[in-house]
Design a protein around this motif. Structure first.
Motif, short mmCIF file in Angstrom:
data_model
loop_
_atom_site.label_atom_id
_atom_site.label_comp_id
_atom_site.label_asym_id
_atom_site.label_seq_id
_atom_site.Cartn_x
_atom_site.Cartn_y
_atom_site.Cartn_z
N VAL A 235 -3.87 5.05 11.81
CA VAL A 235 -3.61 4.90 10.33
C VAL A 235 -2.81 6.34 9.68
CG1 VAL A 235 -4.80 4.88 7.92
CG2 VAL A 235 -5.39 3.56 9.55
N GLN A 236 -3.36 7.45 10.53
CA GLN A 236 -2.51 8.63 9.94
C GLN A 236 -1.07 8.56 10.41
OE1 GLN A 236 -3.42 10.97 7.72
NE2 GLN A 236 -5.31 9.81 7.55
N ARG A 237 -0.73 7.97 11.47
CA ARG A 237 0.63 8.09 12.08
C ARG A 237 1.57 7.27 11.26
NH1 ARG A 237 -2.06 7.64 16.98
NH2 ARG A 237 -1.70 5.39 17.03
N ILE A 238 0.97 6.05 10.36
CA ILE A 238 1.87 5.06 9.75
C ILE A 238 2.81 5.94 8.89
CG2 ILE A 238 1.91 3.38 7.92
CD1 ILE A 238 -0.83 2.17 9.21
N ASP A 239 4.01 5.63 8.58
CA ASP A 239 5.13 6.26 7.96
C ASP A 239 5.47 5.43 6.82
OD1 ASP A 239 7.16 7.45 6.61
OD2 ASP A 239 8.32 7.85 8.29
N PHE A 240 4.67 5.70 5.55
CA PHE A 240 4.77 4.86 4.44
C PHE A 240 6.18 4.78 3.91
CE2 PHE A 240 0.32 4.69 4.69
CZ PHE A 240 -0.14 3.44 4.58
N ASP A 241 7.25 5.67 4.33
CA ASP A 241 8.51 5.82 3.78
C ASP A 241 9.49 4.71 4.53
OD1 ASP A 241 7.91 7.72 1.87
OD2 ASP A 241 8.10 9.29 3.26
N SER A 242 9.14 4.67 5.83
CA SER A 242 10.01 3.83 6.66
C SER A 242 9.29 2.57 6.99
CB SER A 242 10.37 4.37 8.04
OG SER A 242 9.32 4.70 8.76
N ASP A 243 7.92 2.41 7.07
CA ASP A 243 7.29 1.06 7.31
C ASP A 243 6.70 0.62 5.95
OD1 ASP A 243 7.67 1.88 9.99
OD2 ASP A 243 5.66 2.16 10.58
N ASP A 244 6.11 -0.32 6.26
CA ASP A 244 5.19 -0.97 4.82
C ASP A 244 4.04 -1.64 5.38
OD1 ASP A 244 7.15 -1.17 2.44
OD2 ASP A 244 8.54 -2.41 3.94
N LEU B 62 0.57 -1.13 0.07
CA LEU B 62 0.08 0.06 0.07
C LEU B 62 0.87 1.35 -0.10
CD1 LEU B 62 -2.90 -0.88 2.54
CD2 LEU B 62 -2.76 -1.30 0.04
N ARG B 63 0.30 2.31 -0.40
CA ARG B 63 0.89 3.63 -0.51
C ARG B 63 -0.01 4.62 0.65
NH1 ARG B 63 0.56 2.05 -6.39
NH2 ARG B 63 -1.64 2.83 -5.97
N ALA B 64 0.68 5.81 0.77
CA ALA B 64 -0.04 6.76 1.65
C ALA B 64 -1.50 7.06 1.12
CB ALA B 64 0.92 7.96 1.71
N THR B 65 -1.60 6.98 -0.40
CA THR B 65 -2.95 7.40 -0.72
C THR B 65 -3.89 6.35 -0.44
OG1 THR B 65 -2.08 6.27 -2.80
CG2 THR B 65 -2.00 8.67 -2.83
N ASP B 66 -3.47 5.24 0.06
CA ASP B 66 -4.46 4.28 0.51
C ASP B 66 -4.89 4.29 1.87
OD1 ASP B 66 -4.42 2.55 -2.01
OD2 ASP B 66 -2.34 2.13 -1.58
N ARG B 67 -4.65 5.14 2.61
CA ARG B 67 -4.96 5.59 3.89
C ARG B 67 -6.54 5.18 4.29
NH1 ARG B 67 -0.58 7.28 7.03
NH2 ARG B 67 0.68 8.73 5.85
N PRO B 68 -7.36 5.79 3.44
CA PRO B 68 -8.75 5.57 3.55
C PRO B 68 -9.32 4.34 3.67
CG PRO B 68 -8.35 7.39 2.14
CD PRO B 68 -7.07 6.89 2.21
N ALA B 69 -8.69 3.38 2.65
CA ALA B 69 -8.93 2.11 2.33
C ALA B 69 -8.55 1.35 3.58
CB ALA B 69 -8.39 1.50 0.86
N LEU B 70 -7.09 1.52 4.08
CA LEU B 70 -6.88 0.92 5.28
C LEU B 70 -7.62 1.19 6.54
CD1 LEU B 70 -4.60 -1.00 6.38
CD2 LEU B 70 -3.07 1.05 6.72
N ALA B 71 -8.18 2.52 6.70
CA ALA B 71 -8.84 2.62 7.90
C ALA B 71 -10.34 2.00 7.84
CB ALA B 71 -9.04 4.07 7.73
N ALA B 72 -10.81 1.77 6.68
CA ALA B 72 -12.00 1.43 6.13
C ALA B 72 -11.99 0.01 6.64
CB ALA B 72 -12.77 1.36 4.82
N HIS B 73 -10.80 -0.97 6.25
CA HIS B 73 -10.63 -2.22 6.64
C HIS B 73 -10.62 -2.39 8.15
CE1 HIS B 73 -8.70 -5.97 7.05
NE2 HIS B 73 -7.69 -5.82 7.78
#
Length: 190
Positions: A48-57, A11-22
């Motif tokens: 979900v907002q705190r996830i750092d998509f640059d360092s985490d996956d 996932l990418r940072a743009t997928d935050r809404p879908a991840l939150a919905a999950h």
């Protein structure tokens, strides 16, 4: 029940809404097992907002409608990574969680990390089952459990495997997205 091919997608940072919905689709007890407490919607949004998509996956499995049915957060912690897994009820016991774990471990190895661990409530039988299946060492301390696995260094094979899986995931995601757009257009013009 899972009636699609299980292909983990990063996932990418743009997928935050879908991840939150999950995460919000999880029942209260499942949220408690995933997060260690019964997290409300506001807490999930903050997480979900705190996830750092640059360092985490974050790796996820989507259904045919591109809804996330399972996700694993790979949080980097020094030379190790911690895993947090969630699978929606209708998709459990189908190998989805194990597929995400295995894909996450390849990713962790290829990032040069030496250890992976899981911290969860001791009653989280599903998480403990997957950890045992993957050969993780386990320690139970009261109501919590820790599992860890020492990882060998990346190899050309793990690098190639990750690249191939990423290509496959990207292709499947694009095809599903195009199919969804086509169905939406047919609905408008049909």
């Amino acid at each position: 029940m899972t009636n699609f091919t299980v292909i983990p997608v990063r996932l990418r940072a743009t997928d935050r809404p879908a991840l939150a919905a999950h995460f919000m689709a999880l029942e209260p007890e499942d949220r408690r097992l995933r997060f260690g407490l019964a997290l409300g919607d506001a807490g999930i949004e903050a997480y979900v907002q705190r996830i750092d998509f640059d360092s985490d996956d974050v790796l996820a499995v989507h259904d045919g409608e591109l809804r996330i049915v399972a996700a694993i957060h790979v949080a980097r912690a020094g030379e190790a990574a911690e895993l947090g897994l969630s699978v929606l009820p209708g998709h459990r016991n189908a190998g989805v969680g194990s597929a995400l774990f295995e894909r996450a471990i390849i990713r962790i190895r290829n990032r040069g990390l030496a250890r992976v661990y899981v911290h969860c409530l001791a009653e989280n039988a599903a998480m403990m089952h997957i950890a045992r299946k993957l050969g993780m060492r386990m320690v139970r301390n009261g109501g919590e459990s820790d599992a860890w696995l020492e990882l060998p260094p990346a190899t050309m094979e793990t690098q190639w495997s990750e690249w191939m899986r990423d290509q496959q995931a990207s292709a499947v995601r694009n095809i599903r997205q195009q199919a969804r757009w086509s169905r939406a257009l047919l609905g408008i013009f049909g």
